[in-house]
Design an enzyme around this catalytic site. Structure first.
Site, PDB file in Angstrom:
ATOM      1  CG  ASP A 158      -6.176  14.139 -17.540  1.00 20.60           C
ATOM      2  OD1 ASP A 158      -5.210  13.769 -18.395  1.00 20.60           O
ATOM      3  OD2 ASP A 158      -7.103  13.876 -17.155  1.00 20.60           O
TER       4      ASP A 158
ATOM      5  NE  ARG B 164      -2.598   0.759   3.568  1.00 17.80           N
ATOM      6  CZ  ARG B 164      -2.041   1.443   4.571  1.00 17.80           C
ATOM      7  NH1 ARG B 164      -1.752   2.829   4.103  1.00 17.80           N
ATOM      8  NH2 ARG B 164      -1.712   1.028   5.640  1.00 17.80           N
TER       9      ARG B 164
ATOM     10  CE  LYS C 219      -8.501   6.394 -20.063  1.00 21.17           C
ATOM     11  NZ  LYS C 219      -9.822   5.394 -19.761  1.00 21.17           N
TER      12      LYS C 219
ATOM     13  CE1 TYR D 226     -13.051  10.189 -17.970  1.00 20.23           C
ATOM     14  CE2 TYR D 226     -12.429  10.434 -15.629  1.00 20.23           C
ATOM     15  CZ  TYR D 226     -12.976   9.543 -16.820  1.00 20.23           C
ATOM     16  OH  TYR D 226     -13.506   8.396 -16.117  1.00 20.23           O
TER      17      TYR D 226
END
Ligand code: PLP
Length: 392
Positions: free
Chosen positions: A184, A58, A209, A112
């Protein structure tokens, strides 16, 4: 124990394609392995480290994470980077790291949908507000500033129309007013654009992506100076949005071919966009590589090696005709997401933007007949032939 190799300090800097394959590889190679093995261990031996550096998945500090952090920082041209469990994990970690109750964000008018939802539905509950600004009109930004403005948030190319903000003006404005500039870069990827070189403080990507490029994982990444990335990591440790090491290895494999893939996708997209612009069934093509795109000049100056794989085009006869057209295509799959080696097509008004009210879609230029195409690496001639038969 093997460590991610630090960047070379002497000799000519290797090119992006070379760094995508080699930068940060483990040194020495574990048991001579050519590819980085999956370190499928939730925890590692304790040697008295402080909490955030204890070897634990984590805390994003396995050897698989270390390789990706070095490699991606090198591709983005930043001091450091951090991989996350998704693109949204990177965005939310960044907003929670650099904003606090009472703060305000300037945001490009179209971003987005997940980002917009976070800003609109969740952050106000924590006292964080935002104002949408016209990214093409820097003179209007001053009016949106408040004494508590802390961040300016934009995207390199927007979804689905590939609009490009005045990125240099965003950096200048943010510096002048002491704002953290965050971008972004998902649609462009570091192959086409490295916003840190333009002066952006934080660069995020949905690695789902183009970075991974194979539609087989969800991941995110955020890059910046080492002190900022350290703060981001401390926040991500608390939020719990780390990336699984199996996904790290897939992402590392995907990254090795990012240059080849993105340049091929860009070349295919340009060929297809030119073809579509000549078709009587199409009212308009939105592609930054076409001179008809409103920010073509800016895209030609700020993007390198192509204009990306994303195209939007408007069918003259509206939504039903667009759906019939998509059904007749044989190569692309009708699916959301983007950036993979296989071409995908989607009608935003019916799918990814269907949650927006009709007026909001219209305001964003998303007509009923608009299609979004994520160009894959298939042969360009085959894509054009497939489109031709679908029109017929
Ligand atoms: N940014 C952009 C431009 C996107 O298209 C997406 C996802 O589609 C995201 C961020 C969120 O990424 P993820 O789905 O990996 O959380």
């Amino acid at each position: 124990m093997s460590q991610a190799r630090p960047p070379a300090t002497s000799g000519p800097a290797p090119g992006l394609d070379t760094r995508a394959v080699h930068e940060g590889a483990l040194d020495p190679r574990p048991l001579g392995a050519v590819s980085t093995p999956v370190f499928a261990s939730a925890n590692f031996e304790y040697h008295g480290e402080p909490y955030h550096d204890v070897g634990y998945l984590r805390l994003s500090n396995s050897p698989n994470h270390a390789v990706l952090h070095r490699r991606i920082a090198s591709l983005e041209g930043t001091e450091d980077s951090l991989v996350t469990g998704s693109g949204m994990a990177a965005i939310s970690a960044a907003l929670f790291t650099f904003l606090e109750a009472g703060d305000h964000v300037l945001v490009q008018d179209v971003v987005y949908g997940g980002t917009q939802n976070l800003l609109q539905q969740d952050l106000p509950r924590f006292g964080i507000t935002h104002t949408r600004v016209d990214p093409q009109d820097p003179d209007s930004w001053q009016a949106a500033l408040t004494p508590r403005s802390r961040m300016f948030y934009v995207e390199t190319l927007t979804n689905p129309l590939c609009q490009m903000a005045d990125l240099e003006a965003v950096v200048g404005f943010a510096k002048e007013h002491g704002l953290v500039s965050m971008i972004d870069n998902t649609f462009a990827s570091p192959v086409l654009c490295r916003p840190a070189e333009l002066g952006f403080d934080l660069v995020m990507e949905s690695a789902t992506k183009y970075m991974n490029g194979h539609n087989d994982l969800v991941a995110g990444v955020i890059s910046g100076t080492a002190p900022r990335v350290r703060l981001l990591k401390l926040m991500l440790d608390h939020l719990g949005g780390s990336l699984d090491p199996h996904a790290c290895v897939l992402l590392e494999r995907g990254l090795k071919t990012i240059g080849l893939r993105v340049r091929r996708q860009s070349a295919n997209a340009l060929a297809l966009a030119r073809f579509l612009e000549g078709r009587p069934e199409i009212a308009r093509v939105h592609y930054p590589g076409l001179p008809s795109h409103p920010q073509h000049a800016r895209a030609s100056r700020l993007l390198e090696g192509g204009f990306g794989g994303m195209i939007a085009f408007e069918m003259r006869e509206g939504g039903e005709a667009a759906d019939r057209f998509a059904d007749r295509l044989t190569l692309p799959t009708v699916a959301a997401s983007l950036g993979g080696v296989e071409s995908l097509i989607v009608r935003p008004a019916a799918a990814i933007h269907s949650g927006l009210p009709a007026e909001a879609r219209e305001e964003q230029g998303i007509s009923e007949g608009l299609m979004r195409f994520s160009t894959g690496i298939e042969a360009a001639g085959d894509l054009v032939a497939d489109f031709t038969q679908a029109f017929a």
